[in-house]
Design a protein around this motif. Sequence first.
Motif, PDB file in Angstrom:
ATOM      1  N   GLY A 165       3.046   8.527  -7.237  1.00  0.00           N
ATOM      2  CA  GLY A 165       3.068   9.975  -7.054  1.00  0.00           C
ATOM      3  C   GLY A 165       1.803  10.532  -6.426  1.00  0.00           C
ATOM      4  O   GLY A 165       1.397  11.664  -6.721  1.00  0.00           O
ATOM      5  N   LEU A 166       1.191   9.757  -5.514  1.00  0.00           N
ATOM      6  CA  LEU A 166      -0.094  10.148  -4.943  1.00  0.00           C
ATOM      7  C   LEU A 166       0.008  10.789  -3.563  1.00  0.00           C
ATOM      8  O   LEU A 166      -0.995  11.303  -3.051  1.00  0.00           O
ATOM      9  CB  LEU A 166      -1.005   8.914  -4.838  1.00  0.00           C
ATOM     10  CG  LEU A 166      -1.354   8.213  -6.146  1.00  0.00           C
ATOM     11  CD1 LEU A 166      -2.084   6.904  -5.860  1.00  0.00           C
ATOM     12  CD2 LEU A 166      -2.200   9.121  -7.031  1.00  0.00           C
ATOM     13  N   ALA A 167       1.175  10.749  -2.939  1.00  0.00           N
ATOM     14  CA  ALA A 167       1.272  11.112  -1.522  1.00  0.00           C
ATOM     15  C   ALA A 167       0.809  12.540  -1.242  1.00  0.00           C
ATOM     16  O   ALA A 167       0.003  12.778  -0.329  1.00  0.00           O
ATOM     17  CB  ALA A 167       2.701  10.910  -1.030  1.00  0.00           C
ATOM     18  N   THR A 168       1.282  13.499  -2.009  1.00  0.00           N
ATOM     19  CA  THR A 168       0.942  14.901  -1.749  1.00  0.00           C
ATOM     20  C   THR A 168      -0.542  15.146  -1.943  1.00  0.00           C
ATOM     21  O   THR A 168      -1.216  15.744  -1.097  1.00  0.00           O
ATOM     22  CB  THR A 168       1.762  15.828  -2.644  1.00  0.00           C
ATOM     23  OG1 THR A 168       3.161  15.656  -2.351  1.00  0.00           O
ATOM     24  CG2 THR A 168       1.387  17.279  -2.404  1.00  0.00           C
TER      25      THR A 168
ATOM     26  N   PRO B 208       4.812   7.077   3.093  1.00  0.00           N
ATOM     27  CA  PRO B 208       4.109   7.998   2.189  1.00  0.00           C
ATOM     28  C   PRO B 208       3.719   9.315   2.839  1.00  0.00           C
ATOM     29  O   PRO B 208       3.629  10.344   2.159  1.00  0.00           O
ATOM     30  CB  PRO B 208       2.864   7.202   1.783  1.00  0.00           C
ATOM     31  CG  PRO B 208       2.692   6.161   2.824  1.00  0.00           C
ATOM     32  CD  PRO B 208       4.055   5.849   3.342  1.00  0.00           C
ATOM     33  N   PHE B 209       3.514   9.323   4.168  1.00  0.00           N
ATOM     34  CA  PHE B 209       3.043  10.529   4.848  1.00  0.00           C
ATOM     35  C   PHE B 209       3.944  10.949   6.005  1.00  0.00           C
ATOM     36  O   PHE B 209       4.247  12.126   6.157  1.00  0.00           O
ATOM     37  CB  PHE B 209       1.618  10.317   5.357  1.00  0.00           C
ATOM     38  CG  PHE B 209       0.666   9.861   4.286  1.00  0.00           C
ATOM     39  CD1 PHE B 209       0.504  10.587   3.117  1.00  0.00           C
ATOM     40  CD2 PHE B 209      -0.051   8.689   4.440  1.00  0.00           C
ATOM     41  CE1 PHE B 209      -0.358  10.169   2.120  1.00  0.00           C
ATOM     42  CE2 PHE B 209      -0.936   8.252   3.452  1.00  0.00           C
ATOM     43  CZ  PHE B 209      -1.080   8.991   2.293  1.00  0.00           C
TER      44      PHE B 209
ATOM     45  N   LEU C 272       0.826  -1.204   0.000  1.00  0.00           N
ATOM     46  CA  LEU C 272       0.000   0.000   0.000  1.00  0.00           C
ATOM     47  C   LEU C 272       0.862   1.257   0.000  1.00  0.00           C
ATOM     48  O   LEU C 272       0.623   2.197  -0.780  1.00  0.00           O
ATOM     49  CB  LEU C 272      -0.921  -0.020   1.219  1.00  0.00           C
ATOM     50  CG  LEU C 272      -1.799   1.206   1.453  1.00  0.00           C
ATOM     51  CD1 LEU C 272      -2.723   1.453   0.274  1.00  0.00           C
ATOM     52  CD2 LEU C 272      -2.601   1.028   2.750  1.00  0.00           C
ATOM     53  N   ALA C 273       1.884   1.291   0.862  1.00  0.00           N
ATOM     54  CA  ALA C 273       2.763   2.457   0.923  1.00  0.00           C
ATOM     55  C   ALA C 273       3.473   2.685  -0.401  1.00  0.00           C
ATOM     56  O   ALA C 273       3.557   3.824  -0.886  1.00  0.00           O
ATOM     57  CB  ALA C 273       3.785   2.277   2.048  1.00  0.00           C
ATOM     58  N   ARG C 274       3.964   1.620  -1.009  1.00  0.00           N
ATOM     59  CA  ARG C 274       4.657   1.754  -2.293  1.00  0.00           C
ATOM     60  C   ARG C 274       3.707   2.158  -3.404  1.00  0.00           C
ATOM     61  O   ARG C 274       4.104   2.854  -4.347  1.00  0.00           O
ATOM     62  CB  ARG C 274       5.351   0.441  -2.634  1.00  0.00           C
ATOM     63  CG  ARG C 274       6.609   0.198  -1.812  1.00  0.00           C
ATOM     64  CD  ARG C 274       7.096  -1.208  -1.977  1.00  0.00           C
ATOM     65  NE  ARG C 274       8.436  -1.397  -1.434  1.00  0.00           N
ATOM     66  CZ  ARG C 274       8.950  -2.577  -1.157  1.00  0.00           C
ATOM     67  NH1 ARG C 274       8.236  -3.673  -1.350  1.00  0.00           N
ATOM     68  NH2 ARG C 274      10.182  -2.677  -0.675  1.00  0.00           N
ATOM     69  N   SER C 275       2.453   1.731  -3.324  1.00  0.00           N
ATOM     70  CA  SER C 275       1.475   2.133  -4.334  1.00  0.00           C
ATOM     71  C   SER C 275       1.216   3.633  -4.265  1.00  0.00           C
ATOM     72  O   SER C 275       1.001   4.283  -5.298  1.00  0.00           O
ATOM     73  CB  SER C 275       0.166   1.354  -4.136  1.00  0.00           C
ATOM     74  OG  SER C 275       0.368  -0.034  -4.309  1.00  0.00           O
ATOM     75  N   ILE C 276       1.220   4.178  -3.065  1.00  0.00           N
ATOM     76  CA  ILE C 276       0.999   5.616  -2.905  1.00  0.00           C
ATOM     77  C   ILE C 276       2.213   6.408  -3.374  1.00  0.00           C
ATOM     78  O   ILE C 276       2.097   7.341  -4.176  1.00  0.00           O
ATOM     79  CB  ILE C 276       0.654   5.938  -1.443  1.00  0.00           C
ATOM     80  CG1 ILE C 276      -0.702   5.325  -1.063  1.00  0.00           C
ATOM     81  CG2 ILE C 276       0.633   7.457  -1.211  1.00  0.00           C
ATOM     82  CD1 ILE C 276      -1.006   5.371   0.419  1.00  0.00           C
TER      83      ILE C 276
END
Length: 222
Positions: free
Chosen positions: A105-108, A158-159, A97-101
């Motif tokens: 390029g979805l984190a921000t 990711p966050f 899940l973390a790598r998918s985010i």
Amino acid sequence: MNLLLTAAGVRNDTQRDALRDMLGKPFGSANVVYVPTASVAEPGDHGWSLADMNRVHALGWREFDILELNGLPPQLVLDRLLHADVIHVAGGNHYHLARSITGNGLATGFLEALESRVYVGFSAGSMIFSRHLDEHSADVIGDAADLHVLGATPLRPPFGLHDWYLKPHLDSPDFPERDDAWADRIVARADFPLYFLDDESAVRVRDDKVDVVSEGRWRFHP
């Protein structure tokens, strides 16, 4: 920011009341988007995943969307998140899940969406906010096998919102090894704060305030 970080989904009246309070309106007046991404990295029977999806659906939303984070244009993913009032992120492999985010390029954009929406995590979906989500914590917790089965892609949080780490399923019949002795062994090795939650508990984050809503048992080790 409103986060309800459950161990095993919204399973009891206390958690449902907490979610309704965070949302500020009836479920029937709100849209939810259900993100199953973490679950697809897990092999075997997925009845547990269907059970969680059915529990969420049964709350009676105005609109129930299902969104996979991989394979779609990032802006389309973010638009679907922004369309929802509640973002529910399912369990499975939290490293996937973390790598998918981060990898998409979805984190921000994801974090910006959370500024005005309610986030509900189920197990893996609850574990991705710690700044200690890395190779070191995988060794400390005993999750290295779950990390390395996905290959050698570097892992980045990711966050990184919280200093504490959340570990679910204390006393769970689905994870019989996760008892107090198991938790004690992790605490003895850890150099970061830890929450251990049973399947009836959740960590609630409202801006800078953190507490636990529970009809079960939980532990915190600062």
